[in-house]
Scaffold this motif. Structure first.
Motif, short mmCIF file in Angstrom:
data_model
loop_
_atom_site.label_atom_id
_atom_site.label_comp_id
_atom_site.label_asym_id
_atom_site.label_seq_id
_atom_site.Cartn_x
_atom_site.Cartn_y
_atom_site.Cartn_z
N UNK A 82 85.09 -16.60 -84.20
CA UNK A 82 85.56 -17.22 -85.45
C UNK A 82 84.80 -18.52 -85.73
N UNK A 83 84.56 -19.31 -84.70
CA UNK A 83 83.82 -20.57 -84.88
C UNK A 83 82.39 -20.28 -85.35
N UNK A 84 81.74 -19.28 -84.75
CA UNK A 84 80.38 -18.92 -85.19
C UNK A 84 80.36 -18.44 -86.63
N UNK A 85 81.38 -17.68 -87.02
CA UNK A 85 81.45 -17.21 -88.39
C UNK A 85 81.63 -18.38 -89.36
N UNK A 86 82.50 -19.33 -89.00
CA UNK A 86 82.72 -20.49 -89.87
C UNK A 86 81.45 -21.33 -89.97
N UNK A 87 80.74 -21.52 -88.86
CA UNK A 87 79.50 -22.30 -88.90
C UNK A 87 78.44 -21.62 -89.75
N UNK A 88 78.33 -20.32 -89.60
CA UNK A 88 77.35 -19.58 -90.40
C UNK A 88 77.69 -19.70 -91.88
N UNK A 89 78.96 -19.53 -92.19
CA UNK A 89 79.38 -19.65 -93.58
C UNK A 89 79.14 -21.06 -94.10
N UNK A 90 79.37 -22.05 -93.27
CA UNK A 90 79.15 -23.45 -93.66
C UNK A 90 77.66 -23.69 -93.94
N UNK A 91 76.81 -23.16 -93.08
CA UNK A 91 75.37 -23.34 -93.29
C UNK A 91 74.91 -22.61 -94.55
N UNK A 92 75.46 -21.44 -94.79
CA UNK A 92 75.11 -20.70 -96.01
C UNK A 92 75.60 -21.46 -97.24
N UNK A 93 76.76 -22.05 -97.14
CA UNK A 93 77.31 -22.81 -98.27
C UNK A 93 76.40 -23.99 -98.59
N UNK A 94 75.95 -24.67 -97.56
CA UNK A 94 75.03 -25.80 -97.78
C UNK A 94 73.72 -25.30 -98.39
N UNK A 95 73.24 -24.16 -97.89
CA UNK A 95 71.98 -23.61 -98.38
C UNK A 95 72.09 -23.19 -99.84
N UNK A 96 73.22 -22.60 -100.23
CA UNK A 96 73.39 -22.07 -101.59
C UNK A 96 74.20 -23.00 -102.50
N UNK A 97 74.32 -24.25 -102.14
CA UNK A 97 75.11 -25.19 -102.93
C UNK A 97 74.52 -25.35 -104.34
N UNK A 98 73.23 -25.32 -104.42
CA UNK A 98 72.57 -25.49 -105.73
C UNK A 98 72.63 -24.19 -106.54
N UNK A 99 72.93 -23.06 -105.92
CA UNK A 99 72.94 -21.77 -106.63
C UNK A 99 74.31 -21.09 -106.45
N UNK A 100 75.31 -21.46 -107.22
CA UNK A 100 76.65 -20.92 -107.06
C UNK A 100 76.76 -19.43 -107.37
N UNK A 101 75.95 -18.94 -108.31
CA UNK A 101 76.01 -17.51 -108.65
C UNK A 101 75.58 -16.65 -107.45
N UNK A 102 74.54 -17.09 -106.78
CA UNK A 102 74.06 -16.37 -105.61
C UNK A 102 75.09 -16.44 -104.47
N UNK A 103 75.77 -17.58 -104.36
CA UNK A 103 76.82 -17.75 -103.33
C UNK A 103 77.95 -16.76 -103.56
N UNK A 104 78.37 -16.59 -104.81
CA UNK A 104 79.44 -15.64 -105.13
C UNK A 104 79.02 -14.22 -104.77
N UNK A 105 77.77 -13.90 -105.02
CA UNK A 105 77.29 -12.57 -104.72
C UNK A 105 77.29 -12.31 -103.20
N UNK A 106 76.92 -13.31 -102.42
CA UNK A 106 76.87 -13.19 -100.95
C UNK A 106 78.28 -13.09 -100.37
N UNK A 107 79.20 -13.90 -100.85
CA UNK A 107 80.55 -13.91 -100.30
C UNK A 107 81.30 -12.63 -100.66
N UNK A 108 80.96 -12.00 -101.77
CA UNK A 108 81.60 -10.74 -102.11
C UNK A 108 81.17 -9.62 -101.15
N UNK A 109 80.00 -9.73 -100.58
CA UNK A 109 79.51 -8.73 -99.64
C UNK A 109 80.25 -8.81 -98.30
N UNK A 110 80.78 -9.96 -97.94
CA UNK A 110 81.51 -10.12 -96.68
C UNK A 110 82.88 -9.61 -96.90
#
Length: 110
Positions: A82-110
């Protein structure tokens, strides 16, 4: 006469007591050896049985501890995942912070 009868009863009781106390001395050698072996085998069987009962008790106790340790290990593994999943999600959130549309598309796949 009465005095003698009391004396006789007293001595007969004492002799009966001494016979019952020392019955072992009246046995033959073979009988004494047989009783000794029977006593030895009885003690060995009793000791072995007690040993098995004590060993079984400690085995059950150890199995319960082992099961508890496995449960703790499983929970720790789940927490680590669970901790690894949260860290990965956190890093992805930071990476896609400037692109919210792409973030929504990625989170829907999970």
């Amino acid at each position: 006469m009465k005095q003698y009868s009391k004396f006789d009863t007293l001595t007969s009781k004492q002799s009966n007591n001494s016979i019952s106390r020392h019955w072992f001395s009246y046995l033959k050698v073979g009988q004494k050896i047989g009783i000794g072996y029977a006593l030895l085998v009885s003690i060995a069987v009793l000791g072995t049985t007690m040993g098995f009962l004590i060993a079984d008790h400690y085995k059950e106790k150890a199995q319960k501890r082992e099961e508890a340790a496995f449960e703790d290990l499983y929970q720790a593994s789940q927490l680590k995942t669970s901790v690894f999943y949260v860290r990965t999600t956190q890093h992805q959130l930071i990476l896609y912070m400037d692109r919210p549309k792409l973030w929504e598309k990625i989170t829907l796949n999970y």
